[in-house]
Design a protein around this motif. Structure first.
Motif, short mmCIF file in Angstrom:
data_model
loop_
_atom_site.label_atom_id
_atom_site.label_comp_id
_atom_site.label_asym_id
_atom_site.label_seq_id
_atom_site.Cartn_x
_atom_site.Cartn_y
_atom_site.Cartn_z
N GLU A 1 0.84 -1.20 0.00
CA GLU A 1 0.00 0.00 0.00
C GLU A 1 0.86 1.24 0.00
O GLU A 1 0.51 2.27 -0.58
CB GLU A 1 -0.89 0.02 1.25
N LYS A 2 2.01 1.13 0.65
CA LYS A 2 2.86 2.30 0.85
C LYS A 2 3.78 2.54 -0.35
O LYS A 2 4.07 3.68 -0.69
CB LYS A 2 3.69 2.05 2.12
N HIS A 3 4.24 1.47 -0.98
CA HIS A 3 5.19 1.60 -2.09
C HIS A 3 4.59 0.99 -3.35
O HIS A 3 3.64 0.24 -3.28
CB HIS A 3 6.49 0.88 -1.73
#
Ligand SMILES: *Cc1c(COP(=O)(O)O)cnc(C)c1O
Length: 350
Positions: A147-149
């Motif tokens: 989700e973050k990268h």
């Protein structure tokens, strides 16, 4: 007609974005093997077939979902895929990523992955990370990082995995001419049971092939769907289904209910016993998790909890025995050694 892989054969029935760029190892098209000896051993009077998914390119059914997930990821322009895995997803993701020219990262629970699976992931060039925790911990981690990268998650939370895995249900109907009366299979993270049920329903709407009742089987030490609550420390020799919080647990329960089937548990002893019986009676060697569906079936039939007379049953054997040879060899004494002399050999075998 030449076989060009699952997306070529069934792509029009799968809900995949138009940007999808097929990456295939000619997965699928696995045999549906009649198991006459095993059916007789269970009491007879019914038809039993083994859908031997261990014959997929990386030795498990995971290749069906992976061809879809990696094809979508490639078409979207992803450069890296990631997954948490009890082993087979790792090997499959690594192989398809290699073929697509993508980088793959796999997270495995430390010490809980069979040797052949880890070796596969390494051979296909994945970056392998061991997590000091369970599969469920590893899955939470990859969900967070993807989700973050911009890293594409290829666990069965990825909807394209489910789409690809529906093809096994299509193949069974194509081979038999209709759905079987019962389908039994192991349940871990519950992606596969979800896919089969979706596949059978879709084919029935399209071709009136009917619907099977579904018998899902968990390992007794990792049976959250049978117990009705998550299992914090799942334990079983069937490492591929050693999962305490199935991502698609709700859908698995729904498949069982809608199909008028059920989800039950089999003990490690029943699982290993079935693994040996299947190999000895039919010449089909599967990894322990893959024998869980049949172990559950045998227990239900043996206890007369399941009416099988004149029924047609398909058991899904999800992965190949070669992935996990230690399970077999560690329980046996090593083979006898003889000098290279005829009389010694005669003495040993006659
Ligand atoms: C992944 C796997 C399972 C479990 O499938 P789920 O979709 O997680 O329920 C069973 N057997 C083998 C060999 C597997 O690799």
């Amino acid at each position: 007609m030449a076989y060009h892989g699952l997306l070529h054969k069934y792509g029009s029935l799968l809900d995949l974005p138009t940007h999808t760029r097929p990456v295939s190892l000619l997965e699928g098209d696995t045999p549906l093997i009649p198991a006459l000896n095993l059916a007789r051993e269970m009491g007879g009077g019914f038809e039993l077939f083994i859908k031997f998914e261990g014959l997929n390119p990386t030795g498990s059914f995971k290749d069906r979902g992976m061809t879809a997930a990696v094809s979508e990821a490639l078409g979207r322009g992803a450069t890296t895929v990631i997954c948490a895995s009890t082993g087979n997803t790792a090997a499959s993701a690594a192989a398809y990523a290699a073929r697509a020219g993508l980088k793959s990262i796999v997270l495995i629970p430390q010490g809980k992955v069979a040797a052949g699976k880890l070796a596969g992931a390494l051979a296909y060039g994945a970056q392998v990370i061991q997590v000091d925790g369970s599969f469920d911990d590893a899955l939470s981690l990859v969900a967070l990082i993807s989700e973050k990268h911009s890293i594409c998650l290829v666990n069965s939370i990825n909807p394209y995995r489910i789409e690809g895995q529906k093809t096994a249900a299509f193949e069974i109907c194509d081979t038999l001419g209709s759905a079987p009366d019962w389908l039994c299979l192991p349940v871990g993270n519950a992606g596969n049971i979800t896919s089969y049920w979706a596949g059978f329903k879709q084919y029935d709407e399209l071709k009136s092939t009917g619907l099977p009742r579904v018998l899902g089987v968990q390992a007794a030490g990792a049976a959250p769907l049978v117990l009705g609550h998550p299992v914090d420390r799942p334990e079983t020799v069937a490492t591929a289904i050693c999962i305490g919080r199935p991502a698609r647990g709700e859908q698995a329960l729904q498949a069982a209910e809608e199909s008028r089937g059920r989800i039950i548990a089999a003990t490690d002893e029943q699982i290993l016993d079935m693994q040996r019986t299947l190999a000895r009676l039919e010449g089909i060697w599967v990894e322990p998790a893959s024998a869980a569906g049949l172990a559950g079936l045998a227990a239900e039939v043996g206890a007369a909890r399941l009416e099988v007379r004149a029924k047609r049953i398909v058991a899904v054997c999800t992965g190949h025995g070669l992935k996990d040879p230690d399970i077999v060899t560690r329980e046996m004494s090593s083979p006898k050694i003889v000098p290279p002399k005829l009389d010694a050999l005669e003495e040993a075998i006659l």
